[in-house]
Motif scaffolding. Structure first.
Motif, short mmCIF file in Angstrom:
data_model
loop_
_atom_site.label_atom_id
_atom_site.label_comp_id
_atom_site.label_asym_id
_atom_site.label_seq_id
_atom_site.Cartn_x
_atom_site.Cartn_y
_atom_site.Cartn_z
N ALA A 1 0.65 -2.51 -10.10
CA ALA A 1 1.31 -2.28 -8.81
C ALA A 1 2.73 -1.75 -9.00
CB ALA A 1 1.33 -3.59 -8.02
N ARG A 2 3.41 -2.26 -9.99
CA ARG A 2 4.76 -1.77 -10.27
C ARG A 2 4.72 -0.29 -10.69
NH1 ARG A 2 8.48 -6.01 -11.59
NH2 ARG A 2 9.86 -4.35 -12.34
N GLU A 3 3.73 0.07 -11.50
CA GLU A 3 3.60 1.48 -11.90
C GLU A 3 3.27 2.35 -10.70
OE1 GLU A 3 4.18 2.89 -14.86
OE2 GLU A 3 4.91 0.90 -15.49
N ALA A 4 2.42 1.85 -9.80
CA ALA A 4 2.08 2.62 -8.60
C ALA A 4 3.31 2.81 -7.71
CB ALA A 4 0.97 1.92 -7.83
N GLU A 5 4.19 1.80 -7.66
CA GLU A 5 5.42 1.92 -6.88
C GLU A 5 6.32 3.01 -7.45
OE1 GLU A 5 6.97 -2.01 -6.98
OE2 GLU A 5 5.51 -2.81 -5.56
N LYS A 6 6.36 3.11 -8.78
CA LYS A 6 7.16 4.16 -9.40
C LYS A 6 6.59 5.53 -9.08
CE LYS A 6 8.63 1.26 -13.31
NZ LYS A 6 8.55 1.06 -14.79
N LYS A 7 5.26 5.66 -9.13
CA LYS A 7 4.62 6.93 -8.79
C LYS A 7 4.91 7.31 -7.35
CE LYS A 7 0.32 7.40 -10.13
NZ LYS A 7 -1.10 7.03 -10.40
N GLN A 8 4.85 6.33 -6.47
CA GLN A 8 5.13 6.59 -5.06
C GLN A 8 6.58 7.03 -4.86
OE1 GLN A 8 5.24 3.20 -2.30
NE2 GLN A 8 3.82 4.33 -0.98
N ALA A 9 7.50 6.40 -5.56
CA ALA A 9 8.92 6.74 -5.43
C ALA A 9 9.21 8.16 -5.92
CB ALA A 9 9.77 5.74 -6.21
N ASP B 1 0.96 12.06 -6.42
CA ASP B 1 -0.25 11.75 -5.66
C ASP B 1 -0.79 10.39 -6.08
OD1 ASP B 1 -0.19 14.13 -4.28
OD2 ASP B 1 -1.48 15.19 -5.73
N LEU B 2 -1.21 9.60 -5.11
CA LEU B 2 -1.73 8.28 -5.37
C LEU B 2 -3.24 8.25 -5.15
CD1 LEU B 2 0.96 6.06 -3.58
CD2 LEU B 2 0.86 6.71 -5.99
N SER B 3 -3.94 7.60 -6.05
CA SER B 3 -5.38 7.43 -5.93
C SER B 3 -5.69 6.30 -4.96
CB SER B 3 -5.98 7.13 -7.31
OG SER B 3 -5.54 5.84 -7.74
N LEU C 1 -3.42 -1.22 -5.28
CA LEU C 1 -2.41 -1.89 -6.09
C LEU C 1 -1.12 -2.11 -5.31
CD1 LEU C 1 -2.87 -0.01 -9.50
CD2 LEU C 1 -3.37 -2.42 -9.06
N LEU C 2 -0.71 -1.13 -4.51
CA LEU C 2 0.50 -1.27 -3.71
C LEU C 2 0.38 -2.42 -2.72
CD1 LEU C 2 1.34 2.49 -2.97
CD2 LEU C 2 2.59 0.93 -4.47
N THR C 3 -0.76 -2.52 -2.08
CA THR C 3 -0.99 -3.62 -1.15
C THR C 3 -0.98 -4.95 -1.88
OG1 THR C 3 -2.33 -2.19 0.28
CG2 THR C 3 -2.59 -4.57 0.56
N TYR C 4 -1.65 -4.98 -3.02
CA TYR C 4 -1.69 -6.21 -3.82
C TYR C 4 -0.29 -6.64 -4.26
CZ TYR C 4 -2.32 -9.16 -7.93
OH TYR C 4 -2.23 -10.19 -8.84
N GLY C 5 0.54 -5.69 -4.72
CA GLY C 5 1.89 -6.02 -5.18
C GLY C 5 2.71 -6.66 -4.08
N LYS C 6 2.60 -6.14 -2.86
CA LYS C 6 3.35 -6.69 -1.73
C LYS C 6 2.90 -8.12 -1.43
CE LYS C 6 4.50 -5.79 3.11
NZ LYS C 6 4.31 -4.88 4.27
N ILE C 7 1.58 -8.33 -1.40
CA ILE C 7 1.06 -9.67 -1.11
C ILE C 7 1.41 -10.64 -2.23
CG2 ILE C 7 -1.06 -10.99 -0.72
CD1 ILE C 7 -2.30 -8.50 0.50
N PHE C 8 1.32 -10.18 -3.47
CA PHE C 8 1.62 -11.03 -4.62
C PHE C 8 3.05 -11.56 -4.55
CE2 PHE C 8 3.10 -11.71 -8.96
CZ PHE C 8 2.10 -12.50 -9.50
N ARG C 9 4.00 -10.69 -4.23
CA ARG C 9 5.39 -11.13 -4.15
C ARG C 9 5.58 -12.16 -3.05
NH1 ARG C 9 6.52 -5.76 -6.04
NH2 ARG C 9 6.14 -4.90 -3.97
N GLN C 10 4.94 -11.94 -1.91
CA GLN C 10 5.11 -12.86 -0.79
C GLN C 10 4.46 -14.21 -1.06
OE1 GLN C 10 3.32 -10.60 2.37
NE2 GLN C 10 5.22 -9.52 2.89
#
Length: 444
Positions: A364-372, A376-378, A384-393
């Protein structure tokens, strides 16, 4: 008046809080009474001996002291009261009650310091201390007899985390040691322990910022000696909380400079490692008795992990919890003893679930870097982005409180909300046993 005729008046110098006197029959670490010309008395501790020249650190400071003051050596090092009556009490760095409670004058006292535990009395740690903090219990389990610091920087809620662990951990006795605390921090710890109902099984040794610096050096020894006695004599599982070990190291440095000792790295004395190790090595799981577990706070000036205090601490302790941005970082944190309990005294899916969740959060952290960087995101990257947000919360916020079993179940629920079973790359038998069946097609 002094109760012994043996006293010394040949004071050689007074530099800051350090006085030097010619004397015999003084031992390193022994206490002494310093009586000034006006009758005012203060405790002092022997911190160096060179032939018949004795250096003492005066608890109340050297201001106002006269070279005509007289000194009487008490013949023993600092002592601390140990009995059932100290539970629910608050002491200062000199071991004196400061809470206005009943006198403990008749209770037995034990000398602080001394050698650490005989190795033959140590057993291999095998029991987990559940803290109800998911980032600790699930991902870096705290094990009985472990010595582990919280690495952080000024401004982070490390004291709040330490207090939460104190009130939620499944220990029988809590021994708290505060070094250089401002009053607000001391009041926070005391009221938190009282309001949460753990104060009756807690002992507090507190050196406030306005208290003598020499008492700051005694707090860890007093807290650890009391913890040892509870563990050995009463077979209790004791958790020692110490904050802040950097303040303790700074006190060592200040006294070393006053004694004109040659400093080492960044002004700290060359024996910093030995001084820290002497305290940390008192963590122990005793054969046929209880245990002492040590959890400390080590603040890192400038967030510099190569600073002498965290650097030396890392060689001594068995991992660290790295706190920044108000969360426990899963990548900077490490418990080297977790393999002693994960999947052995905990549920069989603990190890696989822990590794899978961290691996996916790394993704998820790598996907956040790609997004920043506007790559293009798969479809899997979006998961992974959704999972990273939920994981932190759900897991990384330090105010999250969950028993271990509930945290493991929530881990499976979180994975099921974000990923298909085949995307987890886990053992099929664990997926069949724990993957929630009621999530259906609601995955993001």
């Amino acid at each position: 008046m002094l109760n012994d005729l043996t006293f010394y008046t040949h004071i050689l110098s007074i530099v800051g809080d350090i006085i030097k006197v010619r004397a015999k029959q003084a031992g390193l670490g022994d206490l002494a009474v310093v009586e000034n010309w006006d009758g005012e008395r203060s405790l002092a501790q022997v911190i160096a001996i060179h032939r018949d020249e004795v250096s003492l650190q005066v608890f109340t400071g050297g201001k106002g002291l006269s070279t005509e003051a007289r000194i009487q050596f008490l013949g023993h090092p600092s002592q601390v009261t140990f009995s059932e009556n100290i539970l629910g009490r608050v002491f200062n760095g000199a071991g004196e009650p400061t809470d206005g409670g009943p006198s403990l004058q008749g209770d037995p006292r034990v000398e602080i310091g001394g050698p650490s535990v005989n190795p033959v009395m140590r057993i291999v740690p095998k029991r987990m201390i559940e803290t109800k903090v998911p980032m600790i219990d699930v991902f870096n389990s705290l094990v009985e007899s472990q010595k582990i610091p919280i690495f952080s920087v000024a401004g982070e809620p490390y004291n709040q985390l330490l207090a939460r662990i104190g009130i939620q951990a499944d220990a029988e006795i809590i021994v708290f040691g505060g070094m250089g605390l401002v009053f607000d921090d001391y009041h926070f710890f005391r009221t938190t322990f009282e309001e949460e109902g753990v104060f009756p099984r807690t002992v507090m040794f507190v050196n406030q910022a306005s208290d003598p610096i020499v008492e700051r050096m005694l707090v860890p020894d007093m807290a650890l000696k009391v913890a040892e006695r509870f563990a050995v004599e009463q077979k209790k599982r004791v958790l020692v909380l110490l904050t802040d070990m950097t303040a303790y190291a700074d006190a060592l440095k200040e006294i070393g400079v006053s004694m004109e000792r040659v400093p080492a790295t960044r002004g700290y004395m060359g024996d910093l490692y030995s001084q820290l190790a002497l305290r940390y090595e008192r963590a122990c799981d005793y054969r046929g008795a209880g245990s002492v577990t040590i959890l400390t706070v080590t603040t890192m000036p400038g967030d510099d992990v190569t600073h002498p205090v965290p650097d030396n601490t890392g060689y001594i302790t068995e991992g660290q919890f790295y706190l920044h941005d108000g969360m426990i970082d899963p990548f900077g944190s490490l418990s080297r003893l977790k393999q002693q309990v994960v999947g052995k005294t905990t549920r069989d899916d603990h190890g696989q679930l822990m590794n899978t969740m961290i691996r996916l959060y790394s993704g998820a952290r790598e996907a956040e870097k790609k997004q920043a960087m506007a790559f293009d995101l798969s479809p899997f990257d979006h998961k992974l982005l959704t999972y990273g947000k939920i994981f932190r919360q759900r897991f990384m916020e330090i105010d999250v409180s969950l028993p271990l079993v509930d945290a493991l179940d929530l881990g499976w629920q979180t994975l099921a909300e974000c990923f298909q079973p085949e995307e987890l790359l886990m053992k099929q038998e664990l997926i069949d046993k724990y993957y929630p069946a009621n999530v259906g097609d609601s995955k993001t």
